[in-house]
Design an enzyme around this catalytic site. Structure first.
Site, short mmCIF file in Angstrom:
data_model
loop_
_atom_site.label_atom_id
_atom_site.label_comp_id
_atom_site.label_asym_id
_atom_site.label_seq_id
_atom_site.Cartn_x
_atom_site.Cartn_y
_atom_site.Cartn_z
N GLU A 167 -8.55 5.20 -6.92
CA GLU A 167 -8.19 6.63 -6.72
C GLU A 167 -8.65 7.54 -7.86
O GLU A 167 -7.88 8.33 -8.39
CB GLU A 167 -6.68 6.75 -6.51
CG GLU A 167 -6.20 5.93 -5.31
CD GLU A 167 -4.69 5.94 -5.11
OE1 GLU A 167 -3.99 6.69 -5.80
OE2 GLU A 167 -4.22 5.17 -4.25
N GLU A 272 -6.06 -1.24 2.77
CA GLU A 272 -4.62 -0.91 2.83
C GLU A 272 -4.27 -0.32 4.20
O GLU A 272 -3.72 0.76 4.30
CB GLU A 272 -4.26 0.08 1.71
CG GLU A 272 -4.62 -0.42 0.33
CD GLU A 272 -4.17 0.49 -0.81
OE1 GLU A 272 -3.31 1.37 -0.59
OE2 GLU A 272 -4.68 0.31 -1.93
#
Ligand code: 9MR
Length: 385
Positions: A167, A272
Site C-alpha cells: 500500500e 486478499e
C-alpha cells in the site's frame, strides 16, 4: 489352512472391512447436496490453474480454532498470515524480535506442503510505534534494512513469497508520504526489494495494494514495476488485494487489471479476496473516504442481515464469485495465486470495517464453518468454458 494362510485371510478380511467403511464414506461425500464439501478439495479443482490460498489468524495458527485449521489444510494450498507477521508483532521494540507465532505459522505451512506467504515486510500501518518517531534517514534506513534482512533470512527457503511493500500508493498514483517515503526518499521501494532479494534470492517478491482497479492508481504501480525491472531489481509479481463487493469493480475493470499487469511482464496474484454484501457508506451522498463512520454504527439500514443472509443475496454472492472465477480461469496463464482474506464469515475483518459491529458474509464458509453456495459456485467455475 496353515497358520500363515489364516493370518493372511484375517488381514484381508480386516482390509475389506476398512475399505467398506471408507468406500461408503467417500460415496456419501460425492453424493453432495448443494452446500456439502465435496470429497475433492477446493485447491484440487484448481490444479494446473493457480494456487488457492487463505489468510489465517492467530487462533488458527496456534491450533485453538481446530475447525478453521482443518478447512485450511484440506481446502487450500497456500496460506497468508492475516496479522501475525506484521512489523508491530515481529519487532515491537528496536531489535527485539518475537518470532513465536511466526515460527508456528511457517511450521503449519511446511507440515502441509503449502505455498507460504509472508505479509507484510514494509507497511506504514501496523508498524511498531518506535518507527513513527525516527528523525533521520540514516536511522530509518538501518532499521528497515535490519528488519527486512532479519525476517527474510530467518525464513529463507521456507516462506515462498513476500509482500515486500504494501500500500505505498495514493489513489492518484503518486507515492504515499509514509514514514518510509519521508525518511528514505522516493527510491525506497527499489531499495527494500533489493534487500529482500539479497536475503532470500529464491523467494517471490510481491508489491501489494488495494483499489488497483482504479486506472490512476494502477498506472503508478505499473510505473513502479517497469522502474524496478529497468534497474535490474527483482520483482516477481503484483498483489491485487481484491476487497470487492457485489457490484464493484465490474468484470471489465477486473479484466483490465489482469491485462495491464501482465503487459509489464509480471504475473498477478489476487492476494486478499473477499466480497462484501453490505451497503457501502461511500455510496451515501456526500460520503468521503476520510470520513469517520462511527455515527452509522447501530444503524439498521447499514446492517440489513444481522440474522442470516436471504437466499436472494446468497445466490447473488455465489453468482458474483462464479463470474469472477470464470474470468480468472480465462486468464489462468497470467495469474499465479488467488487468496481469500479469511476462512469463515464470522472472523472476517469486514464485520468491523468500515462500520463496526455489522454482520457481513464475504467468504466461502459460513459462521458454522459450513461451505456456502459460493463455495460450490467457485468450483463450478472450473467446469465451464
Ligand atoms: O484483516 C486485518 C485486520 O484483522 C486488521 O485489524 C487490519 C489492520 O489494519 O488489517 C487487516 O488486514 C489488512 C491487510 O493486512 C492489508 N490489506 C488490507 C487488509 C484489510 O484491512
Amino acid at each position: 489352512m496353515s497358520k500363515k494362510n489364516k493370518n493372511i485371510a484375517y488381514v484381508s478380511v480386516f482390509f475389506s472391512l476398512i475399505c467398506l467403511i471408507s468406500c461408503s464414506n467417500s460415496a456419501s461425500d460425492t453424493v453432495s447436496s448443494d452446500n456439502e464439501i465435496s470429497s475433492d478439495s477446493l485447491h484440487n479443482h484448481f490444479k494446473g490453474l493457480f494456487r488457492m490460498g487463505a489468510a489465517i489468524n492467530e487462533q488458527t495458527i496456534l491450533g485453538f480454532d481446530k475447525q478453521s485449521k482443518e478447512i485450511v489444510t484440506t481446502e487450500f494450498n497456500s496460506i497468508t498470515p492475516e496479522n501475525s507477521l506484521k512489523w508491530m508483532y515481529l519487532q515491537p521494540e528496536p531489535n527485539q524480535f518475537d518470532f513465536s507465532v511466526a515460527d508456528k505459522y511457517v511450521q503449519l505451512g511446511l507440515q502441509n506442503n503449502m505455498y507460504i506467504v509472508g505479509h507484510a515486510l514494509v507497511w506504514h500501518s501496523q508498524l511498531a510505534d518506535f518507527m513513527q518517531n525516527i528523525q533521520s534517514s540514516t536511522e530509518m534506513n538501518a532499521h528497515v534494512q535490519n528488519h527486512v534482512n532479519t525476517v527474510v533470512s530467518r525464513y529463507k527457503g521456507k516462506i515462498n513469497a513476500w509482500d515486500v511493500v504494501n500500500e505505498a500508493f495514493n489513489e492518484d498514483g503518486t507515492l504515499r508520504t509514509s514514514v518510509f517515503y519521508n525518511q528514505m526518499g522516493e527510491d525506497y521501494i527499489d531499495q527494500v526489494f533489493q534487500w529482500a532479494a539479497k536475503a532470500d534470492p529464491d523467494a517471490d517478491l510481491i508489491y501489494n495494494d488495494y483499489n488497483v482497479y482504479k486506472p490512476s492508481k494502477r498506472a503508478g504501480i505499473l510505473r513502479l514495476v517497469e522502474k524496478l525491472k529497468s534497474n535490474g531489481t527483482k520483482i516477481s509479481g503484483v498483489g491485487v488485494q481484491a476487497h470487492w463487493d457485489l457490484n464493484s469493480p465490474s468484470l471489465q475493470e477486473i479484466e483490465q487489471i489482469i491485462l495491464d499487469i501482465s503487459s509489464v511482464g509480471v504475473p498477478v496474484s489476487f492476494t486478499e479476496l473477499d466480497i462484501s454484501v453490505l451497503p457501502s457508506p461511500w455510496e451515501l451522498v456526500g460520503a468521503e473516504v476520510s470520513q469517520n463512520f462511527s455515527e452509522l454504527e447501530g444503524d439498521p439500514t447499514m446492517n440489513p442481515y444481522p440474522n442470516g443472509l436471504p437466499d436472494a443475496i446468497q445466490n447473488q454472492l455465489a453468482k458474483r464469485y462464479e463470474d469472477i472465477f470464470k474470468l480468472f480461469i480465462k486468464h489462468k496463464d497470467k495469474i499465479s495465486r488467488v487468496t481469500f482474506w479469511g476462512v469463515m464469515d464470522k472472523h472476517s475483518w469486514l464485520n468491523d470495517w468500515p462500520i463496526k459491529g455489522r454482520t457481513n458474509y464475504p467468504l466461502l464458509f459460513d459462521r458454522n464453518y459450513q461451505p456456502k453456495k459460493a463455495y460450490q459456485s467457485v468450483i463450478h467455475a472450473t467446469t465451464t468454458d
